[in-house]
Design a protein around this motif. Structure first.
Motif, short mmCIF file in Angstrom:
data_model
loop_
_atom_site.label_atom_id
_atom_site.label_comp_id
_atom_site.label_asym_id
_atom_site.label_seq_id
_atom_site.Cartn_x
_atom_site.Cartn_y
_atom_site.Cartn_z
N ASP A 270 4.30 82.33 92.76
CA ASP A 270 5.41 81.74 92.01
C ASP A 270 5.44 80.24 92.28
O ASP A 270 5.70 79.81 93.42
N LEU A 276 7.58 73.46 95.02
CA LEU A 276 7.64 74.59 95.92
C LEU A 276 6.69 75.69 95.45
O LEU A 276 6.32 75.76 94.27
N ASN A 278 5.38 80.05 96.42
CA ASN A 278 5.55 81.29 97.18
C ASN A 278 4.42 82.23 96.77
O ASN A 278 4.29 82.58 95.61
N ARG A 280 2.48 85.91 97.82
CA ARG A 280 2.62 87.15 98.59
C ARG A 280 1.35 87.98 98.44
O ARG A 280 0.83 88.15 97.34
N VAL A 298 3.09 86.70 103.60
CA VAL A 298 3.79 85.75 102.73
C VAL A 298 3.44 84.33 103.18
O VAL A 298 3.49 84.01 104.38
N GLU A 300 4.71 80.54 102.10
CA GLU A 300 5.68 79.80 101.29
C GLU A 300 5.85 78.40 101.86
O GLU A 300 5.69 78.18 103.07
N GLY A 312 4.25 74.44 105.15
CA GLY A 312 5.09 75.61 104.98
C GLY A 312 4.91 76.58 106.13
O GLY A 312 4.45 76.21 107.22
#
Length: 563
Positions: A270, A276, A278, A280, A298, A300, A312
């Motif tokens: 995403d 930003l 993310n 997974r 994860v 992020e 991150g």
């Protein structure tokens, strides 16, 4: 006759001279000829790509197709630049003079050595060459060859219909090539990936081969407008015609059992929030050395293109090995100017990883791992599942990365415990070496009656294999010790020493072994060869003994007399 020849030569000379003068004039006037052509090409490609396009200076092509330098494409809304070192058009110099290029449709260009820039940051995508065709809102890319990060080569073919529309139709075929990092290790990559759809949703299909040539399918989708993606990797279903008729019942049963728990890897990303991301990674029933692993990983964080900075955290959740919970890991990372920094990456309270790696040429950096109470039972589960084990490991490993490879130094301390056939009260193992080959120096393992000195080397690529410790040497530091029920003794001689090992099976039956080491530290010298004894106790201090020796056999009754 001579006058005709002289006149002919004079006419040829004037023709060549005029042609030379004309060519020189055209060469000096080339920029004026190409001003209108470049403007036309820039406008046409700009309309086709919906971007600002600039074509550089003329470089050649009076007799062949025209070539220009530094073709650039700029998407202002995305602040994305595509810059090619050279561009070739399917036009000749005569087409420019007579302006035939204005009615040319379709037309194509070839580009060489293209790079991509996002907010003045060079992206890790390089294109060595490609052919691009334009025709009334239709675009086709052929023979595109490039690489990711200068290491992973790929080939692309693409067709885009209604290119100037709000939602063009897209078909892409991308083929990744296997990379050989060295003579022994190859990097398994997806072989082919297909994308079909539009900007709202591109369906993804493909397949890849792992190192064992097992075929995996890739299915998912990418939504460019929403900046999200999701795809899964899973084994291709076994069909009847792919089952070998020579397969045993046991093999077929294990295959059937395997498909009750189909391994699956799912990746979702995403990037919809500005600056930003993310990502997974879900691992379901992954086979880890015949162990069933489930976990979620994860990653992020955020990125600042102006500073070339990505940072991150990375963590796991729901980790289970053979349906037993595993410790989770969590840590932080920072990527800037080709430098990767990992800090406080913890796996439960067991391991702590930190360090820096620079991606320059050659690769350089250093990493360290702190080990605290690593359970030997987990190590046995992964590599020696039939062994019983308890106890723990503590220590530290350091990895220095340089032009010659990875140099490793470390110390591991053992608590009291058992690992398969080995029972110990503690110990210390010192490791040093390069890549996966580690030498053992000044290492000791303690037992109730003494200790062993360990030497030799191990190849950690063989961890879990029966021959993992075949190059480890064990030397006892006293004349007699006990180890797992064996009485081991050493007796010094003039030119050699005898090492004896004996073990009682029960009250009456025992076995023994004698080996000889000469001054050259070789077993089985010519004078004294190894012996194997079987002894059975009789009544009245008598025993029946069989002694086996190469080319010799001895059966006798032995009686012990006390003085």
């Amino acid at each position: 006759m001579r006058g005709h020849i002289r006149k002919y030569r004079r006419n040829v000379f004037f023709a060549v001279f005029l042609f030379f003068i004309l060519g020189l004039m055209l060469y000096n006037m080339r920029d004026s000829f190409f001003v209108e052509f470049r403007q036309f090409i820039e406008n046409r490609i700009s309309r086709q790509l919906n971007a600002e396009v600039k074509v550089g200076r003329f470089e050649g092509g009076f007799l062949n197709r025209l070539s220009f330098g530094n073709l650039s494409v700029h998407y202002k809304d995305k602040d994305l630049w595509i810059v090619a070192r050279r561009a070739y058009f399917n036009l000749k110099f005569s087409d420019i003079i007579f302006k035939r290029y204005k009615s040319l449709d379709p037309f194509y260009l070839s580009i060489e050595k293209a790079s991509f820039f996002k907010q003045n940051v060079c992206l890790p995508v390089k294109v060595a060459r490609a052919r691009v065709y334009f025709s009334k809102g239709f675009l086709r890319v052929e023979d595109l060859k490039g690489s990711l990060g200068d290491k992973i080569p790929f080939e692309v073919e693409a067709t885009i219909a209604q290119f100037l529309g709000e939602n063009p139709s897209i078909k892409i075929k991308c083929r990744f090539l296997s990379v050989k990092e060295d003579k022994e290790v190859s990097l398994p990559l997806p072989v082919v990936i297909y994308l079909d759809g539009d900007l709202s949703r591109l369906m993804l299909k493909g397949y890849w081969h792992d190192t064992k040539r097992t075929i995996f399918d890739i299915v998912g989708n990418i939504q460019p407008l929403s900046k999200v993606f999701s795809f899964s990797v899973l084994p291709q279903k076994m069909s009847e015609d792919r089952i070998d008729s020579s397969s045993t019942t046991e093999t077929l049963l294990s295959s059937a059992e395997m498909f009750k728990r189909i391994p699956k890897i799912t990746v979702t990303g995403d990037f919809s929030m500005p600056g930003l991301f993310n990502i997974r990674l879900a691992l379901e029933h992954l086979n880890l050395r015949n162990n069933d692993l489930l976990t979620n990983i994860v990653v992020e964080g955020g990125f600042i293109p102006q500073k070339k900075l990505v940072q991150g955290k990375i963590y796991s959740s729901g980790s289970v090995l053979n349906y037993q919970p595993l410790p989770e890991f969590k840590g932080f990372f920072r990527l800037k100017d080709g430098e990767a920094r990992v800090s406080s990456l913890r796996w439960g309270d067991i391991l702590l990883l930190s360090g820096i790696v620079n991606s320059g040429i050659p690769l350089s950096g250093n990493l360290s791992i702190l080990i605290n109470n690593f359970n030997l039972e987990l190590l046995a589960t992964l590599f020696y599942p039939t062994w019983s084990a308890f106890g723990s490991l503590r220590g530290k490993l350091k990895f220095n990365i340089g032009a010659q490879g990875v140099d490793t130094r470390g110390e591991i301390n053992l608590s009291e415990g058992v690992f398969g056939p080995f029972k110990f009260k503690g110990g210390r193992i010192l490791l040093s070496g390069e890549k996966s080959i580690m030498a053992l120096t000044n290492s000791k393992v303690y037992n109730e009656n003494g200790y062993f000195e360990l030497g030799g080397e191990v190849d950690f690529r063989r961890l879990g294999q029966p021959d993992f410790g075949r190059k480890i040497t064990m030397n006892q530091n006293q004349s007699k010790i006990e180890w797992q029920g064996w009485n081991i003794s050493r007796k010094e001689g003039l030119n050699e020493q005898r090492i004896s090992a004996g073990k009682g099976i029960d009250e009456k039956f025992s076995v023994g072994f004698n080996a000889y080491v000469n001054n050259e530290e070789r077993l089985d010298s010519a004078k004294n060869q190894s012996e194997f004894d079987l002894e059975y106790k009789l009544k009245d201090d008598k025993s029946l003994k069989i002694r086996l020796k190469e080319n010799e056999e001895l059966l006798g009754v032995e009686r012990k007399v006390k003085f």
